[in-house]
Design a protein around this motif. Sequence first.
Motif, PDB file in Angstrom:
ATOM      1  N   GLY A  29       0.814  -1.210   0.000  1.00 47.70           N
ATOM      2  CA  GLY A  29       0.000   0.000   0.000  1.00 47.70           C
ATOM      3  C   GLY A  29       0.846   1.257   0.000  1.00 47.70           C
ATOM      4  N   THR A  30       1.912   1.242   0.782  1.00 46.34           N
ATOM      5  CA  THR A  30       2.816   2.393   0.814  1.00 46.34           C
ATOM      6  C   THR A  30       3.505   2.571  -0.526  1.00 46.34           C
ATOM      7  OG1 THR A  30       3.200   1.962   3.158  1.00 46.34           O
ATOM      8  CG2 THR A  30       4.736   3.423   2.051  1.00 46.34           C
ATOM      9  N   GLN A  31       3.953   1.459  -1.128  1.00 47.76           N
ATOM     10  CA  GLN A  31       4.601   1.558  -2.434  1.00 47.76           C
ATOM     11  C   GLN A  31       3.628   2.034  -3.508  1.00 47.76           C
ATOM     12  OE1 GLN A  31       6.384  -2.256  -3.085  1.00 47.76           O
ATOM     13  NE2 GLN A  31       8.275  -1.646  -2.076  1.00 47.76           N
ATOM     14  N   ARG A  32       2.379   1.621  -3.408  1.00 41.34           N
ATOM     15  CA  ARG A  32       1.379   2.078  -4.381  1.00 41.34           C
ATOM     16  C   ARG A  32       1.173   3.582  -4.261  1.00 41.34           C
ATOM     17  NH1 ARG A  32      -3.022  -1.225  -3.221  1.00 41.34           N
ATOM     18  NH2 ARG A  32      -2.018  -2.785  -4.508  1.00 41.34           N
ATOM     19  N   THR A  33       1.100   4.080  -3.028  1.00 43.11           N
ATOM     20  CA  THR A  33       0.916   5.509  -2.811  1.00 43.11           C
ATOM     21  C   THR A  33       2.121   6.302  -3.321  1.00 43.11           C
ATOM     22  OG1 THR A  33      -0.400   5.032  -0.859  1.00 43.11           O
ATOM     23  CG2 THR A  33       0.460   7.256  -1.059  1.00 43.11           C
ATOM     24  N   SER A  60      10.256   4.822  -2.227  1.00 37.34           N
ATOM     25  CA  SER A  60       9.696   3.499  -2.486  1.00 37.34           C
ATOM     26  C   SER A  60      10.760   2.419  -2.319  1.00 37.34           C
ATOM     27  CB  SER A  60       9.109   3.450  -3.894  1.00 37.34           C
ATOM     28  OG  SER A  60       8.588   2.181  -4.166  1.00 37.34           O
ATOM     29  N   LYS A  61      11.977   2.700  -2.787  1.00 34.84           N
ATOM     30  CA  LYS A  61      13.075   1.750  -2.601  1.00 34.84           C
ATOM     31  C   LYS A  61      13.377   1.553  -1.122  1.00 34.84           C
ATOM     32  CE  LYS A  61      15.568   2.958  -6.785  1.00 34.84           C
ATOM     33  NZ  LYS A  61      16.842   3.493  -7.287  1.00 34.84           N
ATOM     34  N   ALA A  62      13.354   2.634  -0.357  1.00 33.63           N
ATOM     35  CA  ALA A  62      13.647   2.549   1.071  1.00 33.63           C
ATOM     36  C   ALA A  62      12.587   1.726   1.795  1.00 33.63           C
ATOM     37  CB  ALA A  62      13.732   3.948   1.674  1.00 33.63           C
ATOM     38  N   VAL A  63      11.328   1.904   1.437  1.00 40.48           N
ATOM     39  CA  VAL A  63      10.249   1.128   2.047  1.00 40.48           C
ATOM     40  C   VAL A  63      10.432  -0.348   1.737  1.00 40.48           C
ATOM     41  CG1 VAL A  63       7.773   0.670   1.874  1.00 40.48           C
ATOM     42  CG2 VAL A  63       8.580   2.999   2.169  1.00 40.48           C
TER      43      VAL A  63
END
Length: 79
Positions: A29-33, A60-63
Amino acid sequence: MVIGIVVVCAVLAVLAFFVPRLSRHPERGTQRTLGLGSRAGSKAPGPLGRLLSKPFRSSSKAVSRSGAAGRRGRGRMPF
């Protein structure tokens, strides 16, 4: 925004360590956002588009890395 990403990464790493299977949904979900922000930023013309989308790509890479690190740490535990 930087502090928010750091907090999200820390929460995901802890979540991935304690409940690895349940951490995938918040990570996606975080990467989608962040992907939405990156795509919106890249709509700007030329170098400005790359400049505006870069923070979202690196976040996104960090997540992704923090979730993977939590799951990897859990896999290395002796119990």
